[in-house]
Structures are given as structure tokens and as C-alpha cells.
Design a protein around this motif. Structure first.
Motif, PDB file in Angstrom:
ATOM      1  N   THR A  56       0.784  -1.239   0.000  1.00 12.44           N
ATOM      2  CA  THR A  56       0.000   0.000   0.000  1.00 12.44           C
ATOM      3  C   THR A  56       0.817   1.291   0.000  1.00 12.44           C
ATOM      4  O   THR A  56       0.252   2.350  -0.246  1.00 12.44           O
ATOM      5  CB  THR A  56      -0.958   0.046   1.212  1.00 12.44           C
ATOM      6  N   ALA A  57       2.102   1.248   0.283  1.00  9.67           N
ATOM      7  CA  ALA A  57       2.882   2.478   0.376  1.00  9.67           C
ATOM      8  C   ALA A  57       3.884   2.643  -0.766  1.00  9.67           C
ATOM      9  O   ALA A  57       4.582   3.643  -0.828  1.00  9.67           O
ATOM     10  CB  ALA A  57       3.619   2.531   1.720  1.00  9.67           C
ATOM     11  N   SER A  58       3.928   1.705  -1.660  1.00 10.68           N
ATOM     12  CA  SER A  58       4.849   1.747  -2.789  1.00 10.68           C
ATOM     13  C   SER A  58       4.267   2.610  -3.910  1.00 10.68           C
ATOM     14  O   SER A  58       3.052   2.755  -4.035  1.00 10.68           O
ATOM     15  CB  SER A  58       5.063   0.314  -3.289  1.00 10.68           C
ATOM     16  N   THR A  59       5.152   3.154  -4.737  1.00  8.62           N
ATOM     17  CA  THR A  59       4.715   3.923  -5.903  1.00  8.62           C
ATOM     18  C   THR A  59       4.557   3.043  -7.141  1.00  8.62           C
ATOM     19  O   THR A  59       4.175   3.548  -8.207  1.00  8.62           O
ATOM     20  CB  THR A  59       5.708   5.053  -6.217  1.00  8.62           C
ATOM     21  N   LEU A  60       4.843   1.755  -7.016  1.00  2.00           N
ATOM     22  CA  LEU A  60       4.687   0.855  -8.170  1.00  2.00           C
ATOM     23  C   LEU A  60       3.231   0.792  -8.600  1.00  2.00           C
ATOM     24  O   LEU A  60       2.324   0.780  -7.757  1.00  2.00           O
ATOM     25  CB  LEU A  60       5.163  -0.559  -7.830  1.00  2.00           C
ATOM     26  N   THR A  61       3.004   0.703  -9.883  1.00  2.00           N
ATOM     27  CA  THR A  61       1.647   0.521 -10.373  1.00  2.00           C
ATOM     28  C   THR A  61       1.199  -0.908 -10.067  1.00  2.00           C
ATOM     29  O   THR A  61       2.026  -1.820  -9.894  1.00  2.00           O
ATOM     30  CB  THR A  61       1.563   0.787 -11.889  1.00  2.00           C
ATOM     31  N   ALA A  62      -0.099  -1.101  -9.988  1.00  2.00           N
ATOM     32  CA  ALA A  62      -0.645  -2.413  -9.633  1.00  2.00           C
ATOM     33  C   ALA A  62      -0.225  -3.495 -10.626  1.00  2.00           C
ATOM     34  O   ALA A  62       0.053  -4.627 -10.221  1.00  2.00           O
ATOM     35  CB  ALA A  62      -2.165  -2.338  -9.535  1.00  2.00           C
ATOM     36  N   HIS A 142      12.987   1.820 -17.834  1.00  2.00           N
ATOM     37  CA  HIS A 142      11.557   2.034 -17.592  1.00  2.00           C
ATOM     38  C   HIS A 142      11.209   2.557 -16.200  1.00  2.00           C
ATOM     39  O   HIS A 142      10.070   2.969 -15.980  1.00  2.00           O
ATOM     40  CB  HIS A 142      10.798   0.726 -17.814  1.00  2.00           C
ATOM     41  N   PHE A 143      12.175   2.507 -15.262  1.00  2.00           N
ATOM     42  CA  PHE A 143      11.829   2.789 -13.868  1.00  2.00           C
ATOM     43  C   PHE A 143      12.822   3.738 -13.207  1.00  2.00           C
ATOM     44  O   PHE A 143      14.005   3.736 -13.528  1.00  2.00           O
ATOM     45  CB  PHE A 143      11.751   1.473 -13.066  1.00  2.00           C
ATOM     46  N   THR A 144      12.306   4.516 -12.247  1.00  3.90           N
ATOM     47  CA  THR A 144      13.141   5.415 -11.448  1.00  3.90           C
ATOM     48  C   THR A 144      13.900   4.609 -10.390  1.00  3.90           C
ATOM     49  O   THR A 144      13.583   3.434 -10.142  1.00  3.90           O
ATOM     50  CB  THR A 144      12.278   6.463 -10.727  1.00  3.90           C
ATOM     51  N   ASP A 145      14.849   5.261  -9.752  1.00  3.95           N
ATOM     52  CA  ASP A 145      15.579   4.592  -8.669  1.00  3.95           C
ATOM     53  C   ASP A 145      14.623   4.125  -7.573  1.00  3.95           C
ATOM     54  O   ASP A 145      14.748   3.005  -7.070  1.00  3.95           O
ATOM     55  CB  ASP A 145      16.629   5.533  -8.065  1.00  3.95           C
ATOM     56  N   ARG A 146      13.692   4.980  -7.182  1.00  5.35           N
ATOM     57  CA  ARG A 146      12.735   4.587  -6.135  1.00  5.35           C
ATOM     58  C   ARG A 146      11.935   3.367  -6.570  1.00  5.35           C
ATOM     59  O   ARG A 146      11.739   2.436  -5.785  1.00  5.35           O
ATOM     60  CB  ARG A 146      11.800   5.754  -5.810  1.00  5.35           C
ATOM     61  N   GLU A 147      11.447   3.376  -7.786  1.00  3.55           N
ATOM     62  CA  GLU A 147      10.662   2.236  -8.262  1.00  3.55           C
ATOM     63  C   GLU A 147      11.494   0.957  -8.295  1.00  3.55           C
ATOM     64  O   GLU A 147      10.987  -0.127  -7.976  1.00  3.55           O
ATOM     65  CB  GLU A 147      10.094   2.534  -9.647  1.00  3.55           C
ATOM     66  N   ILE A 148      12.757   1.069  -8.648  1.00  2.00           N
ATOM     67  CA  ILE A 148      13.623  -0.117  -8.667  1.00  2.00           C
ATOM     68  C   ILE A 148      13.820  -0.654  -7.254  1.00  2.00           C
ATOM     69  O   ILE A 148      13.760  -1.875  -7.033  1.00  2.00           O
ATOM     70  CB  ILE A 148      14.965   0.197  -9.364  1.00  2.00           C
ATOM     71  N   VAL A 149      14.023   0.241  -6.297  1.00  2.00           N
ATOM     72  CA  VAL A 149      14.147  -0.205  -4.905  1.00  2.00           C
ATOM     73  C   VAL A 149      12.855  -0.871  -4.452  1.00  2.00           C
ATOM     74  O   VAL A 149      12.864  -1.945  -3.842  1.00  2.00           O
ATOM     75  CB  VAL A 149      14.535   0.972  -3.982  1.00  2.00           C
ATOM     76  N   GLU A 150      11.718  -0.245  -4.763  1.00  2.00           N
ATOM     77  CA  GLU A 150      10.433  -0.816  -4.351  1.00  2.00           C
ATOM     78  C   GLU A 150      10.162  -2.150  -5.035  1.00  2.00           C
ATOM     79  O   GLU A 150       9.645  -3.089  -4.401  1.00  2.00           O
ATOM     80  CB  GLU A 150       9.311   0.188  -4.616  1.00  2.00           C
ATOM     81  N   LEU A 151      10.521  -2.274  -6.300  1.00  2.00           N
ATOM     82  CA  LEU A 151      10.351  -3.553  -6.988  1.00  2.00           C
ATOM     83  C   LEU A 151      11.250  -4.617  -6.375  1.00  2.00           C
ATOM     84  O   LEU A 151      10.828  -5.754  -6.166  1.00  2.00           O
ATOM     85  CB  LEU A 151      10.646  -3.403  -8.487  1.00  2.00           C
ATOM     86  N   THR A 152      12.484  -4.246  -6.061  1.00  2.00           N
ATOM     87  CA  THR A 152      13.419  -5.194  -5.465  1.00  2.00           C
ATOM     88  C   THR A 152      12.913  -5.689  -4.113  1.00  2.00           C
ATOM     89  O   THR A 152      12.957  -6.899  -3.823  1.00  2.00           O
ATOM     90  CB  THR A 152      14.815  -4.549  -5.332  1.00  2.00           C
ATOM     91  N   VAL A 153      12.392  -4.791  -3.293  1.00  2.00           N
ATOM     92  CA  VAL A 153      11.825  -5.187  -2.003  1.00  2.00           C
ATOM     93  C   VAL A 153      10.590  -6.058  -2.219  1.00  2.00           C
ATOM     94  O   VAL A 153      10.401  -7.070  -1.525  1.00  2.00           O
ATOM     95  CB  VAL A 153      11.499  -3.961  -1.131  1.00  2.00           C
TER      96      VAL A 153
END
Length: 178
Positions: A56-62, A142-153
Motif C-alpha cells: 500500500t505504500a509503494s509507488t509501483l503501479t498495480a 523504464h523505472f526510477t531509482d525509487r521504483e527499482i528499490v520498491e520492486l526489489t523489495v
């Protein structure tokens, strides 16, 4: 059938407060996953915080989040996880054709390039742990640094989820998201 009995859902004292926090995140119910985790209330509480943030707190799209989760479920044989997240994936924009790729029934090139990059990254993290430079470079397109961190987590967390579910044989026919 689960390898351990599920914990009681009406735990007393501080452990009951932890169960209530989990219920609150879930909209009032506990899932079989929660009831297994509640054998260790402190771990259940940490799990609830981490997975709550991932979901719920990630910026990743669903579509990105659910593609990674569903692919992990397929790779690790986590049927409960697949059943819980398939409707979320479809609601988040994945198609039946996308799901066929995740199950290995269609070639990855059937995915949009952005989703194909997520698939390659998820596969590398899940199957080999080490991510090749070309796979990472594809993700950076395709992704920002934040999105990459969130995807990795997200990939790391849902590998934890699937391994827990599979090892303890959690879930039968329930459709609840971790």
C-alpha cells in the motif's frame, strides 16, 4: 492441509493486539497465512508492517507489483499466493494473455517492454539471485531509482511469502492477498 495447526484467532493480551492490527490491515479478517504466522506474534507483526508497506505504500503501479508477485508464485509453486493475487492482477491491468506468460504458457515477448523488464528482473532475483547487468539495464530504461528499490523489495518480500506458504503448505481454497 497445512503442516501445522493454525493458531487461535482470539489471542489474549499483547498478542491479541497484534492480531487486531493484522485484522485491521485485512479489513476485519485473518487469513490462513495470518493464522500460521500468529504462532509467533512478533514475527506476524513485523510481517504485517512490511507486507502492508509493500502493498500500500509503494509507488509501483498495480500491474507491475502484481506481475512480480504472480510470477514468483508461478516459479515457486505457491498456488495459494497465485489464487490470492490473480484477481488483483487482473483488476490492476494485467490481461489473461499476460497471466499466460507468467505461467510459462506464452513467450515473454508477448508482454509490453516495461512488463517484460519486470519479468526478467523477477526471474533473475527469484531463480538465480544474481541479476545480470543486461537485465538491470533493461529495468533502468523504464523505472526510477525509487521504483527499482520498491520492486526489489517486493520481489524479495514475496519470495519470502511464497517460501513460507509452500514449506508449511498454507491455504486451501481461500482467496486472500498476503
Amino acid at each position: 492441509m497445512a503442516r501445522l495447526e493454525y493458531a487461535a484467532s482470539d489471542l489474549p493480551g499483547p498478542d491479541g493486539i497484534i492480531a487486531e492490527r493484522i485484522r485491521a490491515r485485512r479489513g476485519g479478517t485473518l487469513t490462513p497465512l495470518d493464522l500460521m504466522l500468529l504462532h509467533s506474534p512478533p514475527l506476524a507483526e513485523g510481517w504485517n508492517g512490511l507486507l502492508g508497506a509493500v502493498r500500500t505504500a509503494s509507488t509501483l503501479t498495480a500491474d507491475v507489483r502484481e506481475l512480480a508477485i504472480l510470477r514468483i508464485a508461478a516459479l515457486n509453486g505457491a498456488d495459494y499466493e497465485w489464487r490470492a493475487h490473480e484477481p488483483l492482477g487482473l483488476a490492476g491491468g494485467l490481461t489473461d494473455a499476460d497471466l499466460a506468460v507468467l505461467r510459462g504458457e506464452r513467450a515473454p515477448d508477448a508482454l509490453a517492454p516495461r512488463l517484460a523488464a519486470v519479468l526478467a528482473y523477477t526471474d533473475a532475483m527469484t531463480s538465480r539471485v544474481i541479476v545480470p547487468d543486461d537485465v538491470f539495464a533493461g529495468l533502468r530504461e523504464h523505472f526510477t531509482d525509487r521504483e527499482i528499490v520498491e520492486l526489489t523489495v517486493t520481489v524479495g518480500a514475496y519470495n519470502l511469502v511464497s517460501r513460507f506458504l509452500v514449506a508449511l503448505q498454507v491455504g486451501g481454497g481461500e482467496r486472500e492477498a498476503a
